[in-house]
Design a protein around this motif. Sequence first.
Motif, mmCIF file in Angstrom:
data_model
loop_
_atom_site.group_PDB
_atom_site.id
_atom_site.type_symbol
_atom_site.label_atom_id
_atom_site.label_comp_id
_atom_site.label_asym_id
_atom_site.label_seq_id
_atom_site.Cartn_x
_atom_site.Cartn_y
_atom_site.Cartn_z
ATOM 1 N N LYS A 162 -18.976 46.587 -9.201
ATOM 2 C CA LYS A 162 -20.208 46.367 -9.990
ATOM 3 C C LYS A 162 -20.636 47.603 -10.759
ATOM 4 C CE LYS A 162 -20.550 42.289 -8.187
ATOM 5 N NZ LYS A 162 -19.619 41.376 -8.856
ATOM 6 N N ILE A 163 -21.478 47.359 -11.753
ATOM 7 C CA ILE A 163 -22.077 48.454 -12.514
ATOM 8 C C ILE A 163 -23.590 48.392 -12.316
ATOM 9 C CG2 ILE A 163 -22.456 49.452 -14.802
ATOM 10 C CD1 ILE A 163 -19.838 48.131 -15.680
ATOM 11 N N GLY A 164 -24.151 49.431 -11.727
ATOM 12 C CA GLY A 164 -25.589 49.408 -11.451
ATOM 13 C C GLY A 164 -26.363 50.489 -12.176
ATOM 14 N N CYS A 165 -25.662 51.397 -12.848
ATOM 15 C CA CYS A 165 -26.379 52.489 -13.507
ATOM 16 C C CYS A 165 -25.582 52.951 -14.713
ATOM 17 C CB CYS A 165 -26.609 53.645 -12.539
ATOM 18 S SG CYS A 165 -25.101 54.561 -12.192
ATOM 19 N N HIS A 222 -16.156 57.001 -8.163
ATOM 20 C CA HIS A 222 -16.927 56.148 -9.072
ATOM 21 C C HIS A 222 -16.021 55.652 -10.193
ATOM 22 C CE1 HIS A 222 -20.084 59.035 -7.554
ATOM 23 N NE2 HIS A 222 -20.595 57.871 -7.216
ATOM 24 N N CYS A 253 -22.516 51.662 -7.010
ATOM 25 C CA CYS A 253 -22.101 50.253 -7.014
ATOM 26 C C CYS A 253 -20.642 50.079 -7.434
ATOM 27 C CB CYS A 253 -22.978 49.440 -7.970
ATOM 28 S SG CYS A 253 -24.643 49.201 -7.353
ATOM 29 N N CYS A 254 -20.111 51.052 -8.158
ATOM 30 C CA CYS A 254 -18.770 50.929 -8.720
ATOM 31 C C CYS A 254 -17.714 51.620 -7.862
ATOM 32 C CB CYS A 254 -18.761 51.565 -10.104
ATOM 33 S SG CYS A 254 -19.095 53.336 -10.001
ATOM 34 N N GLY A 265 -22.718 57.279 -12.395
ATOM 35 C CA GLY A 265 -22.621 58.174 -11.250
ATOM 36 C C GLY A 265 -23.821 58.226 -10.329
ATOM 37 N N GLU A 266 -24.821 57.365 -10.562
ATOM 38 C CA GLU A 266 -26.059 57.530 -9.825
ATOM 39 C C GLU A 266 -26.279 56.520 -8.699
ATOM 40 O OE1 GLU A 266 -28.252 59.143 -13.885
ATOM 41 O OE2 GLU A 266 -28.673 57.144 -13.137
ATOM 42 N N CYS A 267 -25.531 55.415 -8.703
ATOM 43 C CA CYS A 267 -25.865 54.356 -7.740
ATOM 44 C C CYS A 267 -24.759 54.018 -6.756
ATOM 45 C CB CYS A 267 -26.277 53.094 -8.486
ATOM 46 S SG CYS A 267 -24.909 52.225 -9.284
HETATM 47 S S1 FES Z 1 -22.192 52.197 -11.727
HETATM 48 FE FE1 FES Z 1 -23.653 53.450 -10.765
HETATM 49 S S2 FES Z 1 -22.382 54.987 -9.941
HETATM 50 FE FE2 FES Z 1 -20.994 53.848 -11.086
#
Ligand code: FES
Lengths: 161, 784, 326
Positions: free
Chosen positions: A38-41, A59, A48-49, A44-46
């Motif tokens: 997934k992509i959540g940000c 990431h 999800c990926c 590099g911040e979440c």
């Molecule tokens: S999508 Fe948030 S760290 Fe990669």
Amino acid sequence: MKNFISMTLNGRQRDDAVPGNMLLVDFLRETVGMTGTKIGCDGGECGCCTVLIAGKPRHACLTLAASCDGTDIETIESLETGGRLSAIQRGFHEKLGAQCGFCTPGMVMAAEGLLRENANPSEDEIRQGMAANICRCTGYVKIIESVQAAAEEIASKESAA
Amino acid sequence: MNETTPIDPEKIEPVKSIGVPMPLVDGPEKVSGKANYTADFLEHGALVGRILRSPVAHAEILSIDTSAAETLPGVEAVATGADFVGQFGVLPIARTEWPIARDRVRYRGEPIAAVAAIDVETAQKALDLIEFEYVELPAYFTAEDAIAEGVTPLHEKRPNNVERHVDYDLGEVDKGFEEAELVCEGTYDCAEVCQVQTEPHAAMAAYDGERDRLTVHASTQVPYYVHLMLEQTLGMPKSRIRVIKPHIGGGFGSRTECLHVELIASALARKCNGTVRIILSREETFVTHRGRPEQNTTLKMGMSKDGRITAVDTTTTQRGGAYAGYGTVTILYSGSMVFALYDIQNARYNGYRVLTNTPPCGAFRGHGTVNVRFAFESLMDEMATKLGLDPFEVRRKNLLKAPTFTANDLMVNSYGLPECLDIVEKASGWKDRKGKLAPFRGLGIACSHYVSGASKPVNWTGEPHATVNIKLDFDGSLTILTGAPEIGQGSSTILTQCVAEVLGLDVTRIRILTSDSLVTPKDNGAYSSRVTYMVGNAAIDAATNLKAILVEAAARKMDVQPEDVECLGEVYRAGSQDQGLTFEEVVVAALEGTGTITARGNFDTIPESWGGDKYRGAAIGGSMAFSYAAQVVEIEIDPDTADIRVEKVWVAHDCGKALNPLAVEGQIEGSVWMGMGQAMTEETRYHKGLGITGNMLDYRVPTIIESPPIETHIVESIDPHGPFGAKEAGEASLAGFLPALTNAIADALDIRVSELPITPDRLMEIMEEKKKAARKNADQKVSA
Amino acid sequence: MELMPDFVLHRPTSIEEAVKLRNETDGALYVAGGTDMIVNVRRGIEQPAALIDLSVVSELREIVEDDEGLHIGAGVTLETVSQDTRVLKHFTAVAEAAAAVAGPTHQAYGTVGGNLCLDTRCLFYNQSEWWRKSNDYCLKKNGTVCHVAPGGKHCFAAFSGDVAPAALVHNAEVDLVGPNGRRRVPLADIYHNDGMDHLAFEPGELLAVLHLPKSEASMPSAYEKARVRGSIDFPLAGAAVWVKQSGDKIEELRIALTAVNPYPHLIKGLEKFSGTELNDGALDEIAEMVQSQAKPMLTTTVKPWYRRRVIGAIARRLTKQLSNTT
Ligand code: FES
Ligand SMILES: Cc1cc2nc3c(=O)[nH]c(=O)nc-3n(C[C@H](O)[C@H](O)[C@H](O)COP(=O)(O)OP(=O)(O)OC[C@H]3O[C@@H](n4cnc5c(N)ncnc54)[C@H](O)[C@@H]3O)c2cc1C
Ligand code: SF4
Ligand code: FES
């Protein structure tokens, strides 16, 4: 200009030509069609990926696909065996480590990376190991329990074998 | 069930589902990466949609020239405000927002044009070619500035930039203050916060030009509103629109309103006769906002010697952002809920919802109640200390006695707050530990509550509040069809459990299909914690109706009276000696002559729960039931860095009946923790209206490192109208964290914090001020 | 699909090839782990025509130990550094700093070289292209004003790498390889006090090795950073401390800071503590010196006042922790 890459993705070798500027997360989701990651940000911040490259969490949103030439990549889609959930996936399912499930693929892959290095982590080691992944639903309480349950299941399977 | 296994009637009994901790019915998809969220639908040939956003905060639009963009090869459609026929907005009385700005932009980041192109690079190139000409207008970034003398109104109909002023005066407030032993007043500030659900907003719209039909996948909590707003803004008949809600990566209120993204994707799709996918960035998701407003509250409270609250006077102002959104409801909620947790007869309220040139606020978990709860529980605690009373005792002194109606006519039939207090007092070791902790450690307590669904829906249509269908077919399969959106809160699991319980079947026998307007009944959506209560009741009703049909069929088949049929889930029998009929045999009998069965269940609220009419808007707050919570927070403060470490939280939540204790725990933990984020680290900030914290580094959602252990206790007060006695479980525990934390800080440092989030820089500043004041005091004493 | 500027990716396998590509390709930049570079590329802060990926240059990934000390290749990951027993034992601050960077996933592939060469940071700079454009950009990139200090012509973006101060207190040196060959310089010399241009590199130079000299080893050192959250956050202020003592007297004290200046700053004037006892008075004075040399500006959401305050407190606390007298 495209780069020719050859990688092992979830145990299968494949060859691709990818633009130099393509992110691994886009390669996985849009080129390969594996949307579990997934992509959540915006970078590099979440967490999800999170995928595993050479067994280490990374990431996919900060990784260029073309730089993955010659690597071994594992995504959330690789974990089930024989159509059944892996121990970590089962832990997250049964202990409610996943509510909305959007952080879950990244969480599970981070846990996978952690347990491969440390099969029996303390609560503090779980926290340290999962600290690059944000969850907005669980408050992390049940995520910690999920990883603990998975570690126990893996240990009990191994001692049985 | 295996057909060859003979049934042993002695051993057959209905399967229990309610009260059983069980994992989510859609858990396997989520943990395996198979769950499809809106961005995961990879339609072949889908175009990329991208939105151009206003660089300025407030301006008259002179022109938006899209001609160069339109001719760029690879661009399939360009949309502007002119492509819409109506405005949108969640409240029928306040539809003031264009999906793409027309005439005026009112905040930085508001959509001003959009394109659909073959790829993201082309889409961006096209946006770069669009020329935006405007004349800037004065812009207001604080509520104070927006309502000053002589301001330029954001909206013509609101000349003072006050979206809504709410006031009430109940009982005898002034007399209450006169009778008080102690009257105190405090001012409390809460920063604006954002939901930051992990899934950024996304929409995919497909338009079928041949049939004039539109299909929209949207990351929404209320597909029904999206449906209505598509009709409203595109001028398309409802019947030609299909809205699908796939898996949703959380919402917490950010998606309760229909958002631009769904409407824009649809307009583009219609314009180019194709499929358009728009996935917003995290920054755009922040700009879309709909979070909790910055709020300033002044609270005056009177207290008797023994801790009875004699009167409360609240004045509160919310910086609402550029459009009405939920604003009126938010400011009404603050008023209806501020005192109704306790038995208080004298209350006055003045609430102001102000329009500013910042992204619109909305309904954030604990909608309207959180910031005033912080003020209330803080002042109550401070006054208790001043009167030398224990904070628990003060709260006990003011409890309601259910069944009752509060002073603003909110119906309270179940009230587990006393038990919640007892439990957290004991679990935290309060009596032995409070006041005896090491330096820089503290304990604090606070209570909170929330509605179990708003008793009056936003769109009053005369339909029941909730409708659930259950389809039973030749194969013996049961499918629940519901519009209730599963957004990660576990509603699909709860509804499945409700149906399973009534029919005595194992949950694995039942499947559930949610939120596809093509097949599922309309639902008012996932907001204000209505789903478990309302849709749960409708599911029970549907299952009960289905069971009656099955019992009837079994009776026919066994040639007995329906009253004599005993339903054991997998077996229906008449008399304990009877072999009975298997569920499959009953299904065959039931379908005879009728074919596939669809059983329907409804739920409606009762007029007593509608919240009365003591002031304009008093219906907001009205609910069939309220959930209650108490929590104790223990902290340790690092005196060098002013870092606050939350050591532990003990929380007790009265959810009526825990239909699924595992899911209830998850909801409570998530709420408490989200309260912690607001209290300690989270804050959206603006630089001249430009969101400066639009990423997950500067907007600090807590990580696993600083997130505390949370010990959760469930209190079951069994609400007379709730599904199996259940009430809300996913919101009430949020608000309590904020004051419990600041009360703990007061315990540790003897400092009352009135501004949140209490980040280390803020706390250190207050600690310094205190030190300075102490020094000054000492100096004065010396010189005296 | 995320919007990415158009660039080509080169994957050299040797340092020479990398340097050659970097210098012979217009608009080329190095990328190692990419945990900073790719974020900046995605935001349009960097618009390279080519990226030179250093991840397959094997000589950059080695840690060599010899009589002189420990030589850490620029491509060694932060995770490796934080777990290396030699670093942990002899250069504790460096291991602690590496373990304090971002989160565990970043450490697993973020590199020492990338951390030392990290771009400076500012609230008005680490934003999307749309954001910066809407804000008329700023001095550091495309613009003509600084939003932090609007009158001036100076950029105050803060260097926010964790490892540099820790390496500085160990008198680290680095190898820089450019088109004209390799040179070895003190780490302190690669930084300028300029948020716009904080790296004193010759054009196209590559940082190849971080040398941690042995003579400096085994003296106690420590690193601590202030941040709002327990993980992921960049430092709001960070301090590394190294002390050499005889008995309860200080022989030599070194303190270096990060995130409070446009470059990692070695505290000046600490010689005066040589030969003195580390009592509360001295500690207070150290804290004051640290605070006065820290020059945080409004480049984060957290107030500069606090960052200055806390850096003094952290430096004091670490010094006290390391001293024999406690
Ligand atoms: S999508 Fe948030 S760290 Fe990669
Ligand atoms: C969410 C998030 C949080 C973060 N938090 C922190 C933090 O707390 N502390 C911290 O220090 N960092 C933090 N970072 C930044 C980053 O992760 C680390 O600094 C990391 O060490 C950078 O290493 P890298 O290999 O990924 O560098 P890259 O991104 O590959 O490169 C960074 C810079 O160094 C240059 N460079 C890299 N290698 C060389 C070389 N050998 N020679 C010359 N130039 C080179 C690149 O051209 C680029 O300009 C964070 C990043 C993110 C996304
Ligand atoms: S300090 Fe000023 S010039 Fe430097 S990045 Fe920040 S705003 Fe730009
Ligand atoms: S389960 Fe929703 S974000 Fe983690």
